[in-house]
Design an enzyme around this catalytic site. Sequence first.
Site, PDB file in Angstrom:
ATOM      1  N   ASP A  54       0.846  -1.206   0.000  1.00 12.64           N
ATOM      2  CA  ASP A  54       0.000   0.000   0.000  1.00 12.64           C
ATOM      3  C   ASP A  54       0.882   1.257   0.000  1.00 12.64           C
ATOM      4  O   ASP A  54       0.377   2.373  -0.110  1.00 12.64           O
ATOM      5  CB  ASP A  54      -1.018  -0.008   1.150  1.00 12.64           C
ATOM      6  CG  ASP A  54      -0.379  -0.069   2.521  1.00 12.64           C
ATOM      7  OD1 ASP A  54       0.851  -0.222   2.611  1.00 12.64           O
ATOM      8  OD2 ASP A  54      -1.122   0.038   3.521  1.00 12.64           O
ATOM      9  N   SER A  55       2.184   1.066   0.068  1.00  9.86           N
ATOM     10  CA  SER A  55       3.128   2.176  -0.157  1.00  9.86           C
ATOM     11  C   SER A  55       2.923   2.775  -1.547  1.00  9.86           C
ATOM     12  O   SER A  55       3.390   3.878  -1.832  1.00  9.86           O
ATOM     13  CB  SER A  55       4.580   1.691   0.003  1.00  9.86           C
ATOM     14  OG  SER A  55       4.795   0.517  -0.752  1.00  9.86           O
ATOM     15  N   ASP A  93      -1.327  -6.001  -0.521  1.00 10.61           N
ATOM     16  CA  ASP A  93      -1.656  -5.404   0.780  1.00 10.61           C
ATOM     17  C   ASP A  93      -3.145  -5.134   0.891  1.00 10.61           C
ATOM     18  O   ASP A  93      -3.780  -4.664  -0.063  1.00 10.61           O
ATOM     19  CB  ASP A  93      -0.934  -4.054   0.912  1.00 10.61           C
ATOM     20  CG  ASP A  93       0.209  -4.103   1.910  1.00 10.61           C
ATOM     21  OD1 ASP A  93       0.255  -5.045   2.736  1.00 10.61           O
ATOM     22  OD2 ASP A  93       1.065  -3.202   1.862  1.00 10.61           O
ATOM     23  N   LYS A 123      -1.560  -9.296   2.564  1.00  8.74           N
ATOM     24  CA  LYS A 123      -0.801  -8.903   3.767  1.00  8.74           C
ATOM     25  C   LYS A 123      -1.656  -7.930   4.548  1.00  8.74           C
ATOM     26  O   LYS A 123      -2.326  -7.081   3.968  1.00  8.74           O
ATOM     27  CB  LYS A 123       0.536  -8.264   3.390  1.00  8.74           C
ATOM     28  CG  LYS A 123       1.297  -7.740   4.624  1.00  8.74           C
ATOM     29  CD  LYS A 123       2.734  -7.357   4.324  1.00  8.74           C
ATOM     30  CE  LYS A 123       2.912  -5.971   3.767  1.00  8.74           C
ATOM     31  NZ  LYS A 123       2.422  -4.880   4.632  1.00  8.74           N
ATOM     32  N   GLU A 125      -1.630  -5.544   8.397  1.00 10.02           N
ATOM     33  CA  GLU A 125      -0.875  -5.079   9.563  1.00 10.02           C
ATOM     34  C   GLU A 125      -1.635  -5.426  10.835  1.00 10.02           C
ATOM     35  O   GLU A 125      -2.864  -5.408  10.848  1.00 10.02           O
ATOM     36  CB  GLU A 125      -0.670  -3.556   9.484  1.00 10.02           C
ATOM     37  CG  GLU A 125       0.195  -3.130   8.318  1.00 10.02           C
ATOM     38  CD  GLU A 125       0.395  -1.611   8.260  1.00 10.02           C
ATOM     39  OE1 GLU A 125       0.070  -0.902   9.241  1.00 10.02           O
ATOM     40  OE2 GLU A 125       0.883  -1.140   7.215  1.00 10.02           O
ATOM     41  N   GLU A 192       8.860  -4.720  10.510  1.00 11.12           N
ATOM     42  CA  GLU A 192       9.310  -3.415  10.004  1.00 11.12           C
ATOM     43  C   GLU A 192       9.813  -2.552  11.163  1.00 11.12           C
ATOM     44  O   GLU A 192       9.164  -2.447  12.218  1.00 11.12           O
ATOM     45  CB  GLU A 192       8.155  -2.697   9.278  1.00 11.12           C
ATOM     46  CG  GLU A 192       8.591  -1.315   8.767  1.00 11.12           C
ATOM     47  CD  GLU A 192       7.667  -0.699   7.728  1.00 11.12           C
ATOM     48  OE1 GLU A 192       6.682  -1.340   7.324  1.00 11.12           O
ATOM     49  OE2 GLU A 192       7.939   0.449   7.338  1.00 11.12           O
TER      50      GLU A 192
HETATM   51  O1  KIV Z   1       3.515  -1.149   1.724  1.00 10.94           O
HETATM   52  C1  KIV Z   1       4.657  -1.619   1.679  1.00 10.94           C
HETATM   53  O2  KIV Z   1       5.411  -1.377   0.740  1.00 10.94           O
HETATM   54  C2  KIV Z   1       5.055  -2.494   2.780  1.00 10.94           C
HETATM   55  C3  KIV Z   1       6.454  -3.018   2.818  1.00 10.94           C
HETATM   56  C4  KIV Z   1       7.489  -2.052   2.649  1.00 10.94           C
HETATM   57  C5  KIV Z   1       6.705  -3.980   3.895  1.00 10.94           C
HETATM   58  O3  KIV Z   1       4.272  -2.805   3.610  1.00 10.94           O
END
Ligand code: KIV
Length: 288
Positions: A54-55, A93, A123, A125, A192
Amino acid sequence: MSARNISNSCSQKRVTVPQILARKGGDPIVCLTAYTAPMAKLIDQFADLILVGDSVGMVVHGLESTLDVSLDMMALHGRAVRRGATRALVVVDMPFGTYEEGPEIAYRNAVRLIKETGCEAVKLEGGAYIAETIQFLTDRGIPVVAHIGLMPQAKNIKGGYKVVGRRQQEWRDIENDAQKVAEAGAFALVLEGVAEPLAEKITSLIDIPTIGIGASNKCDGQILVTDDMLGMFQKTPTFVKRFADLETEITAGLQAYAEEVKARTFPAQEHTYAMLETKPELVVSNAT
Ligand code: KIV
């Protein structure tokens, strides 16, 4: 199909969840983020696991944080990445607000992501409190990568992006988080922003691979945001190594283009379409 073809096609097979699990304590697992098909295609040659993080919200869409990322955005980028990668396991994510409310809603949104993107896993959190949701998803066929330590989606409650585990009194809760998500069925755990001794302890404590980002080389694998490690940004966190300097390269290319356009040296003759050659018309004399 010849034996040679069979072995070639086997070597092209996509990495599976059990294969990632089996790497616990073995060869380090190489992971990177991707948001587009062409980048996924390049990364696919080198990575075991590609994360559609989600980055993407910050890196591609210019958002201030990951909090504004939507399920639609993850579906769109997930689909593109999955199209580009044929070998790596692709994990997408779950964005903020799409899984925290409860297992059923998380399941519904995870199913949407898996169906629309073709990605192999999601994924999310969260520590102990999200374990029930992880169990719900994995029991119903959705592989989950968990993510604890510095959790970007929790930045408001934490007052920013803070490294964890630098004080021993923090350890117990984080160790508990790691154990709970592993017991719930996550097949890998992103750590992280975790101090090295704690990352090492968690890695030895749980039987699923830990994937570190700012969590030392004591983890079972590593992940970085690809744009960070390729040097797309001047400012990067301490844990990022710039393995290339794309920002400088790209800026130089853009500058050269602008200069050549202004000087009319681009496009040159070799970039220009000429008329097709035509045979001269036959001239028939009407003279008598
Ligand atoms: O969103 C992301 O890119 C991440 C990773 C850097 C672990 O969660």
